[in-house]
Design an enzyme around this catalytic site. Structure first.
Site, mmCIF file in Angstrom:
data_model
loop_
_atom_site.group_PDB
_atom_site.id
_atom_site.type_symbol
_atom_site.label_atom_id
_atom_site.label_comp_id
_atom_site.label_asym_id
_atom_site.label_seq_id
_atom_site.Cartn_x
_atom_site.Cartn_y
_atom_site.Cartn_z
ATOM 1 N N MET A 288 32.159 -23.813 30.125
ATOM 2 C CA MET A 288 33.476 -23.688 30.758
ATOM 3 C C MET A 288 34.259 -22.536 30.117
ATOM 4 O O MET A 288 35.486 -22.463 30.221
ATOM 5 C CB MET A 288 34.258 -24.993 30.617
ATOM 6 C CG MET A 288 33.566 -26.133 31.373
ATOM 7 S SD MET A 288 34.705 -27.400 31.930
ATOM 8 C CE MET A 288 35.389 -27.939 30.387
ATOM 9 N N HIS B 158 32.571 -19.941 21.879
ATOM 10 C CA HIS B 158 32.580 -19.901 20.409
ATOM 11 C C HIS B 158 31.133 -19.978 19.921
ATOM 12 O O HIS B 158 30.192 -19.932 20.734
ATOM 13 C CB HIS B 158 33.427 -21.040 19.845
ATOM 14 C CG HIS B 158 33.103 -22.390 20.429
ATOM 15 N ND1 HIS B 158 31.910 -23.028 20.213
ATOM 16 C CD2 HIS B 158 33.806 -23.204 21.260
ATOM 17 C CE1 HIS B 158 31.901 -24.179 20.841
ATOM 18 N NE2 HIS B 158 33.030 -24.315 21.509
ATOM 19 N N HIS C 14 28.623 -22.318 21.724
ATOM 20 C CA HIS C 14 28.037 -21.744 22.942
ATOM 21 C C HIS C 14 27.021 -20.656 22.580
ATOM 22 O O HIS C 14 25.953 -20.559 23.184
ATOM 23 C CB HIS C 14 29.121 -21.113 23.819
ATOM 24 C CG HIS C 14 30.209 -22.054 24.264
ATOM 25 N ND1 HIS C 14 31.480 -22.012 23.754
ATOM 26 C CD2 HIS C 14 30.202 -23.055 25.158
ATOM 27 C CE1 HIS C 14 32.223 -22.944 24.326
ATOM 28 N NE2 HIS C 14 31.475 -23.600 25.186
ATOM 29 N N GLY D 228 24.465 -28.684 24.535
ATOM 30 C CA GLY D 228 24.715 -29.034 23.140
ATOM 31 C C GLY D 228 24.776 -30.536 22.921
ATOM 32 O O GLY D 228 25.277 -31.272 23.775
ATOM 33 N N LYS E 221 26.726 -31.713 20.971
ATOM 34 C CA LYS E 221 28.163 -31.964 20.806
ATOM 35 C C LYS E 221 28.641 -32.921 21.902
ATOM 36 O O LYS E 221 29.433 -33.818 21.670
ATOM 37 C CB LYS E 221 28.902 -30.629 20.871
ATOM 38 C CG LYS E 221 30.369 -30.678 21.184
ATOM 39 C CD LYS E 221 31.155 -30.895 19.948
ATOM 40 C CE LYS E 221 32.638 -31.127 20.173
ATOM 41 N NZ LYS E 221 33.168 -30.894 21.477
ATOM 42 N N ARG F 140 38.606 -26.807 22.608
ATOM 43 C CA ARG F 140 39.876 -27.558 22.515
ATOM 44 C C ARG F 140 40.467 -27.534 21.102
ATOM 45 O O ARG F 140 41.618 -27.946 20.933
ATOM 46 C CB ARG F 140 39.671 -29.002 22.991
ATOM 47 C CG ARG F 140 39.475 -29.109 24.501
ATOM 48 C CD ARG F 140 39.475 -30.547 24.982
ATOM 49 N NE ARG F 140 39.548 -30.647 26.428
ATOM 50 C CZ ARG F 140 38.502 -30.884 27.233
ATOM 51 N NH1 ARG F 140 37.301 -31.033 26.718
ATOM 52 N NH2 ARG F 140 38.663 -30.976 28.549
HETATM 53 P P1 AMP Z 1 31.821 -26.501 27.313
HETATM 54 O O1 AMP Z 1 32.169 -25.079 27.527
HETATM 55 O O2 AMP Z 1 32.706 -27.199 26.334
HETATM 56 O O3 AMP Z 1 31.625 -27.253 28.598
HETATM 57 O O4 AMP Z 1 30.397 -26.497 26.605
HETATM 58 C C1 AMP Z 1 29.302 -25.837 27.175
HETATM 59 C C2 AMP Z 1 28.054 -26.199 26.418
HETATM 60 O O5 AMP Z 1 28.209 -25.822 25.052
HETATM 61 C C3 AMP Z 1 27.782 -27.718 26.407
HETATM 62 O O6 AMP Z 1 26.399 -27.949 26.558
HETATM 63 C C4 AMP Z 1 28.269 -28.144 25.054
HETATM 64 O O7 AMP Z 1 27.632 -29.307 24.556
HETATM 65 C C5 AMP Z 1 27.903 -26.918 24.225
HETATM 66 N N1 AMP Z 1 28.718 -26.912 23.011
HETATM 67 C C6 AMP Z 1 30.055 -26.946 22.921
HETATM 68 N N2 AMP Z 1 30.453 -26.996 21.626
HETATM 69 C C7 AMP Z 1 29.318 -27.000 20.892
HETATM 70 C C8 AMP Z 1 29.048 -27.047 19.494
HETATM 71 N N3 AMP Z 1 30.024 -27.120 18.595
HETATM 72 N N4 AMP Z 1 27.753 -27.038 19.093
HETATM 73 C C9 AMP Z 1 26.745 -26.986 20.003
HETATM 74 N N5 AMP Z 1 26.935 -26.934 21.327
HETATM 75 C C10 AMP Z 1 28.200 -26.941 21.774
#
Ligand code: AMP
Length: 281
Positions: free
Chosen positions: A30, A34, A37, A147, A149, A187
């Site tokens: 999204m 960081h 990602h 992730g 996470k 976040r």
């Molecule tokens: P998001 O942009 O938050 O939807 O995350 C996109 C992808 O990045 C998802 O598969 C998350 O699980 C992964 N992700 C986000 N934060 C982390 C993290 N700290 N370590 C590993 N993967 C992450």
């Protein structure tokens, strides 16, 4: 690096790549990227000929009172990072491109969506499964990277792929943390400097819980109580949930006698909701 904003555009490149026999890796995000990602993109790059990163704040996975409008965005910085990491396409569609007028089709996985975040975010995982299904079809990726996470999301997407026979392999990647242990998250930027320090209580509590489980503690209630106590010792932290579920169906367990996921969601201050977890296989 190609920046694509339409589905048609991505499909055009994918068709060409397929013709040439290239393997394709997809990293759904999204945005506001960081190092968490980045770790997914690097892994994709190491395993696939071509890498597509989707950068899309998916409106249908947010509840009406959630942070869709304020979700952090910095597309220029995202592009810079993607380019540095050798991404081939950044897919950055408008919501109207993904959800055209008259959009009425949704994908969902029950049971696994019922506990943890599914309780306080009832539409969230159907929104995730729907957008991820679309991205799988658009990208025709061989592998997609998620992730740990978001452990519940990872389990649900894996199950969806298995149940609905998607032709894609889901790769789970470890949680990337700040030096002090806080899980990296877009976040985290919502946190004030003071809250940022206090948010460390999630990692501290989970570290203690994991220690107990690895030392052989079988009583899930006892581990949950210990973790809750640590989090509750921090006045700005308000628990949404602290749960131990089996790492298969994601249902609560009383006795730990197989692979488990311990997951927490905690509000720091009024609005910032953070999640973190550990898995003991
Ligand atoms: P998001 O942009 O938050 O939807 O995350 C996109 C992808 O990045 C998802 O598969 C998350 O699980 C992964 N992700 C986000 N934060 C982390 C993290 N700290 N370590 C590993 N993967 C992450």
């Amino acid at each position: 690096m190609i920046v694509a904003t339409t589905i048609e555009d991505v499909k055009k490149y994918v068709k060409e790549w397929k013709k040439q026999g290239f393997s394709i890796g997809l990293v759904p995000t999204m945005g506001y990227l960081h190092e968490g990602h980045a770790s997914l993109i690097k892994r994709a790059k190491s395993e696939c000929d071509k890498v597509i990163v989707s950068d899309f704040v998916n409106p249908i996975q947010f509840g009406p009172k959630e942070d869709l409008a304020t979700y952090p965005r910095d597309f220029d910085a995202d592009c810079k990072l993607c380019e540095e990491l050798g991404t081939d396409i950044v897919f950055h569609p408008e919501p109207s491109e993904m959800y055209r007028e008259g959009f009425h089709s949704y994908v969902g996985v029950d049971v696994l969506s019922s506990e943890l975040c599914g309780k306080s975010r009832p539409i969230h995982f159907n929104g995730v499964c729907t957008v991820v299904s679309k991205l799988f079809h658009i990208s025709e990726a061989d592998k997609a990277y998620f992730g740990q996470k978001d452990a519940q999301q990872l389990a649900i997407v894996k199950r969806m792929v298995r149940d609905l026979n998607f032709n894609i392999e889901i790769i789970g990647c470890p949680i990337i943390r700040e030096e002090d242990g806080l899980a990296k998250s877009s976040r985290n930027t919502y946190l004030s400097a003071g809250e940022r320090k206090k948010a460390l209580v999630l990692h501290k509590a989970l570290t203690e819980g994991e220690k107990m489980v690895r030392a052989g503690e079988k009583d899930a209630g006892k581990v949950i109580r210990a973790v809750r106590e640590i989090i509750e010792s921090e006045p700005v932290a308000r628990i949404d949930y602290v749960e131990i579920v089996d790492w298969n169906e994601l249902q609560k367990v009383d006795i730990i006698d197989g692979p488990i996921l311990m997951a927490v969601a905690v509000f720091i201050g009024e609005k910032v909701r953070l999640i973190d977890n550990f898995i003991v296989e």
